[in-house]
Design a protein around this motif. Sequence first.
Motif, PDB file in Angstrom:
ATOM      1  N   VAL A  11      31.750 -45.777 -38.354  1.00  0.00           N
ATOM      2  CA  VAL A  11      31.866 -44.586 -39.206  1.00  0.00           C
ATOM      3  C   VAL A  11      33.350 -44.375 -39.498  1.00  0.00           C
ATOM      4  O   VAL A  11      34.145 -44.208 -38.570  1.00  0.00           O
ATOM      5  CB  VAL A  11      31.273 -43.331 -38.519  1.00  0.00           C
ATOM      6  CG1 VAL A  11      31.442 -42.102 -39.406  1.00  0.00           C
ATOM      7  CG2 VAL A  11      29.807 -43.540 -38.194  1.00  0.00           C
ATOM      8  N   ILE A  12      33.708 -44.421 -40.757  1.00  0.00           N
ATOM      9  CA  ILE A  12      35.122 -44.271 -41.148  1.00  0.00           C
ATOM     10  C   ILE A  12      35.280 -42.942 -41.883  1.00  0.00           C
ATOM     11  O   ILE A  12      34.536 -42.654 -42.830  1.00  0.00           O
ATOM     12  CB  ILE A  12      35.567 -45.434 -42.063  1.00  0.00           C
ATOM     13  CG1 ILE A  12      35.359 -46.776 -41.366  1.00  0.00           C
ATOM     14  CG2 ILE A  12      37.016 -45.269 -42.476  1.00  0.00           C
ATOM     15  CD1 ILE A  12      35.515 -47.985 -42.283  1.00  0.00           C
ATOM     16  N   THR A  51      32.698 -52.910 -28.319  1.00  0.00           N
ATOM     17  CA  THR A  51      32.798 -51.779 -27.386  1.00  0.00           C
ATOM     18  C   THR A  51      32.981 -50.478 -28.183  1.00  0.00           C
ATOM     19  O   THR A  51      33.682 -50.472 -29.197  1.00  0.00           O
ATOM     20  CB  THR A  51      34.029 -51.950 -26.461  1.00  0.00           C
ATOM     21  OG1 THR A  51      34.007 -53.265 -25.964  1.00  0.00           O
ATOM     22  CG2 THR A  51      34.041 -50.943 -25.346  1.00  0.00           C
ATOM     23  N   ALA A  52      32.373 -49.408 -27.704  1.00  0.00           N
ATOM     24  CA  ALA A  52      32.540 -48.111 -28.375  1.00  0.00           C
ATOM     25  C   ALA A  52      34.017 -47.735 -28.413  1.00  0.00           C
ATOM     26  O   ALA A  52      34.717 -47.846 -27.401  1.00  0.00           O
ATOM     27  CB  ALA A  52      31.740 -47.042 -27.634  1.00  0.00           C
ATOM     28  N   SER A  53      34.493 -47.315 -29.573  1.00  0.00           N
ATOM     29  CA  SER A  53      35.934 -47.031 -29.742  1.00  0.00           C
ATOM     30  C   SER A  53      36.167 -45.918 -30.751  1.00  0.00           C
ATOM     31  O   SER A  53      35.324 -45.658 -31.616  1.00  0.00           O
ATOM     32  CB  SER A  53      36.681 -48.266 -30.285  1.00  0.00           C
ATOM     33  OG  SER A  53      36.268 -49.438 -29.681  1.00  0.00           O
ATOM     34  N   LEU A  54      37.341 -45.300 -30.623  1.00  0.00           N
ATOM     35  CA  LEU A  54      37.861 -44.395 -31.661  1.00  0.00           C
ATOM     36  C   LEU A  54      39.159 -45.023 -32.143  1.00  0.00           C
ATOM     37  O   LEU A  54      40.076 -45.249 -31.353  1.00  0.00           O
ATOM     38  CB  LEU A  54      38.122 -42.998 -31.089  1.00  0.00           C
ATOM     39  CG  LEU A  54      38.760 -41.991 -32.056  1.00  0.00           C
ATOM     40  CD1 LEU A  54      37.823 -41.642 -33.203  1.00  0.00           C
ATOM     41  CD2 LEU A  54      39.136 -40.713 -31.328  1.00  0.00           C
ATOM     42  N   VAL A  55      39.218 -45.335 -33.417  1.00  0.00           N
ATOM     43  CA  VAL A  55      40.368 -46.066 -33.956  1.00  0.00           C
ATOM     44  C   VAL A  55      41.105 -45.199 -34.963  1.00  0.00           C
ATOM     45  O   VAL A  55      40.487 -44.643 -35.881  1.00  0.00           O
ATOM     46  CB  VAL A  55      39.900 -47.369 -34.661  1.00  0.00           C
ATOM     47  CG1 VAL A  55      41.093 -48.145 -35.192  1.00  0.00           C
ATOM     48  CG2 VAL A  55      39.076 -48.218 -33.722  1.00  0.00           C
ATOM     49  N   GLU A  56      42.422 -45.078 -34.766  1.00  0.00           N
ATOM     50  CA  GLU A  56      43.243 -44.351 -35.730  1.00  0.00           C
ATOM     51  C   GLU A  56      43.804 -45.384 -36.711  1.00  0.00           C
ATOM     52  O   GLU A  56      44.384 -46.386 -36.281  1.00  0.00           O
ATOM     53  CB  GLU A  56      44.376 -43.645 -34.969  1.00  0.00           C
ATOM     54  CG  GLU A  56      45.098 -42.637 -35.798  1.00  0.00           C
ATOM     55  CD  GLU A  56      46.287 -42.042 -35.062  1.00  0.00           C
ATOM     56  OE1 GLU A  56      46.517 -42.386 -33.885  1.00  0.00           O
ATOM     57  OE2 GLU A  56      46.994 -41.248 -35.687  1.00  0.00           O
ATOM     58  N   GLU A  65      30.334 -47.519 -32.580  1.00  0.00           N
ATOM     59  CA  GLU A  65      29.373 -47.216 -31.528  1.00  0.00           C
ATOM     60  C   GLU A  65      27.988 -47.694 -31.960  1.00  0.00           C
ATOM     61  O   GLU A  65      27.602 -47.475 -33.119  1.00  0.00           O
ATOM     62  CB  GLU A  65      29.341 -45.701 -31.284  1.00  0.00           C
ATOM     63  CG  GLU A  65      28.667 -45.321 -29.992  1.00  0.00           C
ATOM     64  CD  GLU A  65      28.718 -43.820 -29.752  1.00  0.00           C
ATOM     65  OE1 GLU A  65      28.784 -43.054 -30.712  1.00  0.00           O
ATOM     66  OE2 GLU A  65      28.683 -43.425 -28.576  1.00  0.00           O
ATOM     67  N   ILE A  98      40.332 -42.211 -39.560  1.00  0.00           N
ATOM     68  CA  ILE A  98      39.916 -42.464 -38.188  1.00  0.00           C
ATOM     69  C   ILE A  98      38.515 -43.081 -38.262  1.00  0.00           C
ATOM     70  O   ILE A  98      37.767 -42.795 -39.200  1.00  0.00           O
ATOM     71  CB  ILE A  98      39.900 -41.190 -37.310  1.00  0.00           C
ATOM     72  CG1 ILE A  98      39.315 -40.014 -38.081  1.00  0.00           C
ATOM     73  CG2 ILE A  98      41.239 -40.870 -36.740  1.00  0.00           C
ATOM     74  CD1 ILE A  98      39.121 -38.784 -37.240  1.00  0.00           C
ATOM     75  N   ALA A  99      38.208 -43.905 -37.286  1.00  0.00           N
ATOM     76  CA  ALA A  99      36.906 -44.576 -37.315  1.00  0.00           C
ATOM     77  C   ALA A  99      36.325 -44.623 -35.909  1.00  0.00           C
ATOM     78  O   ALA A  99      37.067 -44.775 -34.925  1.00  0.00           O
ATOM     79  CB  ALA A  99      37.078 -45.998 -37.852  1.00  0.00           C
ATOM     80  N   THR A 100      35.024 -44.430 -35.831  1.00  0.00           N
ATOM     81  CA  THR A 100      34.358 -44.642 -34.536  1.00  0.00           C
ATOM     82  C   THR A 100      33.476 -45.875 -34.659  1.00  0.00           C
ATOM     83  O   THR A 100      32.882 -46.127 -35.712  1.00  0.00           O
ATOM     84  CB  THR A 100      33.465 -43.446 -34.127  1.00  0.00           C
ATOM     85  OG1 THR A 100      32.635 -43.095 -35.206  1.00  0.00           O
ATOM     86  CG2 THR A 100      34.265 -42.265 -33.661  1.00  0.00           C
ATOM     87  N   ILE A 107      42.185 -54.440 -36.803  1.00  0.00           N
ATOM     88  CA  ILE A 107      41.118 -54.503 -35.807  1.00  0.00           C
ATOM     89  C   ILE A 107      39.879 -55.114 -36.459  1.00  0.00           C
ATOM     90  O   ILE A 107      39.481 -54.695 -37.544  1.00  0.00           O
ATOM     91  CB  ILE A 107      40.794 -53.091 -35.274  1.00  0.00           C
ATOM     92  CG1 ILE A 107      41.968 -52.627 -34.410  1.00  0.00           C
ATOM     93  CG2 ILE A 107      39.499 -53.062 -34.475  1.00  0.00           C
ATOM     94  CD1 ILE A 107      41.909 -51.188 -34.065  1.00  0.00           C
TER      95      ILE A 107
END
Lengths: 140, 284
Positions: free
Chosen positions: A78-79, A41-46, A73, A69-71, A34
């Motif tokens: 933030v990882i 766009t604001a996301s939560l990434v595994e 925003e 996991i990472a946000t 990614i």
Amino acid sequence: MSKGPISVQIYAPNQPVIQTDALFVRLPGRSGDIGVEANHTASLVECHFGEVCLQNSNGDSYYYMGDAIATIENDTVVIIASLVEPGESIDRKRAEAARERAIDRIRLSKRDSSIDTARAQAALRRAELRVSIAHKCPLS
Amino acid sequence: MSIRDIKDRIVSVEKTKKITQAMKMVSAAKFKRHLRALNGLKAYGSGLQHMGSALARRLYNDDLPELMQPSQAKRSAVIVLSSDRGLCGGFNVSVFKALNALMATDESIDLFTIGQKSAQFYAGKSIQCAGSRPGFSITTPLSELTAYMEPFIEGFLRGQYGHVRIVYNGFVSALSANQVVQSLLPVTLPDWNPNVVSDADFIYESSKVSALNAFCRKMVMQQFMEGLYNSLVSEEGFRMAAMDSASTNAKEMISELTLFYNRSRQAAITTELTEIVAGAASIT
């Protein structure tokens, strides 16, 4: 038009918090890599273990990262990772030795059923990744 | 007690003092190292809390991952963190008191012990431990800690446990600790309010359920590790204080014994002189 910098914070139990800026961040998402730029766009990434790349005008920096996991925003990534190693601090000789050990274990597992092949293969993938990141970083 | 006995006793107490002073120095070094690790982990925890706040603004009641949903199960698992070794003052006793108070109010508890002192303590009681293991150290890899916690997470998901909690000595200072009962499961987000949820776009990669569960597992592991590191720091703090106190006591004892030794020696000399003078007088 080039976009502005985004703030990156990497948290891991083994490492002091890494706080830096980057123009582009590449994360090893579970469903593929990614890329993140400003105004994402604001996301939560595994993420699974892999390479994190931070691109800047003065060059790229690389990190080896465990499961995370990472946000994303407000132009901040933030990882939260189980492990993080900056490319410069990876011990190349140790990583290469780990790769050789993993290759030996996979070879032995064909004759010895007590060796966990899947585990050895995962160890090989991790070792190869660390070697590859270490080679990209001039100070290692 | 003869003069020789007193002398031997002084030598013995001096040796004990040297040992306790060395143990204090070892504990001080460990204390510093563990405290550094705890502070690092707290920074990691603050990152997780920050992420939790971002997620809390976007979760409706129906979105809650399984690890955040309240369970109907009556039984709960309680993990108590104690030390493997003694000579650490009231470190273990204080955590056992907190645990006993918890068990007095809730009878449906499965007790799991970490550290040999708690296993030994509860072996002689009517309370049956559901599981015991030796203590973890600061160098225990994350994979081993995760493997330890996995059955509790699975137990919660299966409905075997309604709550999973840990009881430990929370670090306050080198000389004091407060006893903490921390809930690990279900995971709670302090800022979450289902009536105040943002509808702004939010993407979950790879899937919402998987990403939220991954977050919850990280929360559980972080809280467990923070409890563990708190306990390890407190243990070394208590040991440091106990060894300091033992060294002071040894010093006082040496001083008293030296005084007693000198008095006894002086008394013996006086007696001998008196005998010599009396002997000389009887001859002349």
